[in-house]
Design a protein around this motif. Structure first.
Motif, PDB file in Angstrom:
ATOM      1  N   ARG A   1       0.843  -1.212   0.000  1.00 60.20           N
ATOM      2  CA  ARG A   1       0.000   0.000   0.000  1.00 60.20           C
ATOM      3  C   ARG A   1       0.871   1.253   0.000  1.00 60.20           C
ATOM      4  O   ARG A   1       0.635   2.197  -0.773  1.00 60.20           O
ATOM      5  CB  ARG A   1      -0.910  -0.005   1.225  1.00 60.20           C
ATOM      6  N   ILE A   2       1.878   1.257   0.855  1.00 56.23           N
ATOM      7  CA  ILE A   2       2.785   2.403   0.916  1.00 56.23           C
ATOM      8  C   ILE A   2       3.546   2.555  -0.395  1.00 56.23           C
ATOM      9  O   ILE A   2       3.710   3.664  -0.918  1.00 56.23           O
ATOM     10  CB  ILE A   2       3.742   2.250   2.107  1.00 56.23           C
ATOM     11  N   VAL A   3       4.013   1.436  -0.954  1.00 58.91           N
ATOM     12  CA  VAL A   3       4.782   1.473  -2.195  1.00 58.91           C
ATOM     13  C   VAL A   3       3.937   2.042  -3.336  1.00 58.91           C
ATOM     14  O   VAL A   3       4.394   2.905  -4.100  1.00 58.91           O
ATOM     15  CB  VAL A   3       5.298   0.066  -2.547  1.00 58.91           C
TER      16      VAL A   3
ATOM     17  N   LEU B   1       4.637   5.468  -5.322  1.00 62.83           N
ATOM     18  CA  LEU B   1       4.879   5.468  -6.764  1.00 62.83           C
ATOM     19  C   LEU B   1       4.000   6.491  -7.467  1.00 62.83           C
ATOM     20  O   LEU B   1       4.472   7.253  -8.321  1.00 62.83           O
ATOM     21  CB  LEU B   1       4.625   4.072  -7.332  1.00 62.83           C
ATOM     22  N   ILE B   2       2.719   6.505  -7.112  1.00 61.87           N
ATOM     23  CA  ILE B   2       1.808   7.477  -7.730  1.00 61.87           C
ATOM     24  C   ILE B   2       2.262   8.905  -7.420  1.00 61.87           C
ATOM     25  O   ILE B   2       2.332   9.764  -8.309  1.00 61.87           O
ATOM     26  CB  ILE B   2       0.369   7.247  -7.235  1.00 61.87           C
ATOM     27  N   ALA B   3       2.588   9.150  -6.163  1.00 59.71           N
ATOM     28  CA  ALA B   3       2.977  10.500  -5.755  1.00 59.71           C
ATOM     29  C   ALA B   3       4.257  10.945  -6.432  1.00 59.71           C
ATOM     30  O   ALA B   3       4.345  12.052  -6.992  1.00 59.71           O
ATOM     31  CB  ALA B   3       3.143  10.538  -4.233  1.00 59.71           C
ATOM     32  N   VAL B   4       5.267  10.098  -6.413  1.00 57.97           N
ATOM     33  CA  VAL B   4       6.576  10.488  -6.939  1.00 57.97           C
ATOM     34  C   VAL B   4       6.535  10.655  -8.452  1.00 57.97           C
ATOM     35  O   VAL B   4       7.052  11.642  -8.992  1.00 57.97           O
ATOM     36  CB  VAL B   4       7.642   9.458  -6.518  1.00 57.97           C
ATOM     37  N   LEU B   5       5.941   9.703  -9.154  1.00 59.48           N
ATOM     38  CA  LEU B   5       5.947   9.767 -10.614  1.00 59.48           C
ATOM     39  C   LEU B   5       5.180  10.979 -11.129  1.00 59.48           C
ATOM     40  O   LEU B   5       5.591  11.613 -12.108  1.00 59.48           O
ATOM     41  CB  LEU B   5       5.363   8.484 -11.195  1.00 59.48           C
ATOM     42  N   LEU B   6       4.064  11.321 -10.480  1.00 62.08           N
ATOM     43  CA  LEU B   6       3.278  12.459 -10.944  1.00 62.08           C
ATOM     44  C   LEU B   6       3.925  13.794 -10.569  1.00 62.08           C
ATOM     45  O   LEU B   6       4.127  14.662 -11.423  1.00 62.08           O
ATOM     46  CB  LEU B   6       1.860  12.379 -10.376  1.00 62.08           C
ATOM     47  N   THR B   7       4.247  13.955  -9.306  1.00 61.98           N
ATOM     48  CA  THR B   7       4.696  15.280  -8.860  1.00 61.98           C
ATOM     49  C   THR B   7       6.135  15.584  -9.254  1.00 61.98           C
ATOM     50  O   THR B   7       6.445  16.724  -9.638  1.00 61.98           O
ATOM     51  CB  THR B   7       4.542  15.394  -7.333  1.00 61.98           C
ATOM     52  N   SER B   8       7.015  14.603  -9.175  1.00 66.85           N
ATOM     53  CA  SER B   8       8.408  14.887  -9.538  1.00 66.85           C
ATOM     54  C   SER B   8       8.559  15.123 -11.039  1.00 66.85           C
ATOM     55  O   SER B   8       9.351  15.969 -11.457  1.00 66.85           O
ATOM     56  CB  SER B   8       9.329  13.755  -9.081  1.00 66.85           C
TER      57      SER B   8
ATOM     58  N   LEU C   1       4.215   8.617   5.828  1.00 61.83           N
ATOM     59  CA  LEU C   1       5.067   7.864   4.905  1.00 61.83           C
ATOM     60  C   LEU C   1       4.649   8.036   3.446  1.00 61.83           C
ATOM     61  O   LEU C   1       5.364   7.584   2.554  1.00 61.83           O
ATOM     62  CB  LEU C   1       5.026   6.370   5.267  1.00 61.83           C
ATOM     63  N   THR C   2       3.504   8.684   3.205  1.00 63.43           N
ATOM     64  CA  THR C   2       2.991   8.780   1.829  1.00 63.43           C
ATOM     65  C   THR C   2       2.664  10.220   1.418  1.00 63.43           C
ATOM     66  O   THR C   2       3.086  10.668   0.347  1.00 63.43           O
ATOM     67  CB  THR C   2       1.732   7.911   1.678  1.00 63.43           C
ATOM     68  N   ILE C   3       1.928  10.951   2.239  1.00 62.80           N
ATOM     69  CA  ILE C   3       1.421  12.267   1.831  1.00 62.80           C
ATOM     70  C   ILE C   3       2.535  13.261   1.506  1.00 62.80           C
ATOM     71  O   ILE C   3       2.423  14.007   0.521  1.00 62.80           O
ATOM     72  CB  ILE C   3       0.465  12.820   2.912  1.00 62.80           C
ATOM     73  N   PRO C   4       3.652  13.337   2.277  1.00 63.94           N
ATOM     74  CA  PRO C   4       4.697  14.318   1.914  1.00 63.94           C
ATOM     75  C   PRO C   4       5.245  14.148   0.506  1.00 63.94           C
ATOM     76  O   PRO C   4       5.683  15.131  -0.111  1.00 63.94           O
ATOM     77  CB  PRO C   4       5.787  14.057   2.971  1.00 63.94           C
TER      78      PRO C   4
ATOM     79  N   VAL D   1      12.845   6.015 -12.031  1.00 60.89           N
ATOM     80  CA  VAL D   1      12.363   6.605 -10.784  1.00 60.89           C
ATOM     81  C   VAL D   1      11.441   5.635 -10.053  1.00 60.89           C
ATOM     82  O   VAL D   1      11.470   5.549  -8.816  1.00 60.89           O
ATOM     83  CB  VAL D   1      11.648   7.935 -11.081  1.00 60.89           C
ATOM     84  N   ALA D   2      10.636   4.881 -10.789  1.00 64.23           N
ATOM     85  CA  ALA D   2       9.741   3.905 -10.158  1.00 64.23           C
ATOM     86  C   ALA D   2      10.540   2.845  -9.416  1.00 64.23           C
ATOM     87  O   ALA D   2      10.181   2.438  -8.301  1.00 64.23           O
ATOM     88  CB  ALA D   2       8.841   3.265 -11.209  1.00 64.23           C
ATOM     89  N   ILE D   3      11.623   2.377 -10.005  1.00 70.69           N
ATOM     90  CA  ILE D   3      12.455   1.356  -9.353  1.00 70.69           C
ATOM     91  C   ILE D   3      13.089   1.909  -8.083  1.00 70.69           C
ATOM     92  O   ILE D   3      13.048   1.277  -7.024  1.00 70.69           O
ATOM     93  CB  ILE D   3      13.535   0.856 -10.327  1.00 70.69           C
TER      94      ILE D   3
END
Length: 280
Positions: free
Chosen positions: A79-81, A85-92, A145-148, A202-204
């Motif tokens: 769940r955290i992963v 992944l969604i957060a990092v790939l979209l926002t970064s 662990l996820t929202i930031p 980035v996903a890896i």
């Protein structure tokens, strides 16, 4: 001419030999871990070590994974992963595109400020972050662990996407503008489909960081039903401190997804090194 060819072949053979020996030496601890996970307890530390378990005990895995709810820990970790992944790939990728393609006052200054955050150790931010999240009531939840990560996705990931987007021809964006695309349309419809190597890299890295994270869950998670794989293994070790065969079986089972990921996506690890070195 023949001498040059033979010298080149000899040098290549020497390099391959050295790399092979190094790979074997580096893989021995992992092989010993897997082999020991199938041994009875009394044969774990015998010397010289037995590389073929006798007797062969696959029951170690059943006993280890049943004793603690590793299925729940695996679900929590996934769940955290997935959220990371969604957060990092979209926002970064969004921030990286802005720094790479959009001209605005102070762009280089703000990008340098983002890169400067890479030099701040996580342990320096640990206490103020914990105070902030505890006052928000986020302790013992997955929120810290996820929202930031939905606010930028991390400086290194932004840097990676910026480097990749700057390597794409500017003519692609100009063609999109001629066709009536907005800046967001250029990012989403043109740049994102072309950035699959950067997205995969980035996903890896994000998967590995979330899967192996121990400090974050240790700080914020309190309940056993919220524990991740890393915390589950740590608590399992405290309980099974003398049952090394069961501990090794649990460890092998939990790192199996990472091994599978590496074999299927190992070329993207190399791409990550290449992308981070692209000319800015």
């Amino acid at each position: 001419m023949r001498r040059v060819v033979w010298e080149r072949r000899l040098w290549t053979a020497l390099i391959i030999t050295v790399l092979t020996v190094g790979a074997v030496i580096m893989s021995l601890p992992f092989v010993w871990l897997v082999v020991s996970s199938f041994k009875p307890l009394e044969k774990i530390f015998i010397f010289p070590p037995e590389w073929i378990p006798n007797p062969f005990r696959p029951e170690n895995y059943i006993e280890a994974l049943v004793y603690k709810p590793f299925g729940l820990y695996l679900f929590n970790t996934m769940r955290i992963v997935v959220l990371n992944l969604i957060a990092v790939l979209l926002t970064s990728s969004f921030c990286g595109y802005g720094f790479a393609r959009i001209r605005f006052p102070g762009r280089d200054f703000w990008f340098a400020l983002v890169l400067a955050t890479l030099m701040i150790p996580y342990f320096v931010l640990m206490v103020p972050q914990f105070i902030m999240f505890s006052r928000l009531g986020w302790v013992d939840t997955f929120h810290p662990l996820t929202i930031p990560l939905f606010f930028g996705g991390g400086a290194f990931n932004i840097f990676l996407f910026r480097q990749f987007f700057r390597s794409l021809p500017e003519e692609l964006a100009d063609a999109g503008r001629i066709d009536g695309c907005t800046e967001f349309g250029i990012y989403w419809r043109i740049m994102m489909p072309l950035s699959k190597p950067a997205l995969a890299t980035v996903a890896i890295f994000t998967f590995l960081a979330a899967w192996n994270d121990y400090i974050g869950p240790l700080l914020y998670l309190r309940s056993d039903y919220n524990f991740t794989v890393a915390i589950g293994l740590a608590t399992f070790r405290s309980i099974m401190s003398t049952q090394w065969n069961l501990l090794m079986a649990a460890s092998t089972a939990m790192i199996l997804p990472v091994i599978i990921l590496f074999f299927f996506a190992q070329r993207y690890f190399v791409d990550g090194l290449v992308l981070s070195g692209l000319k800015g």
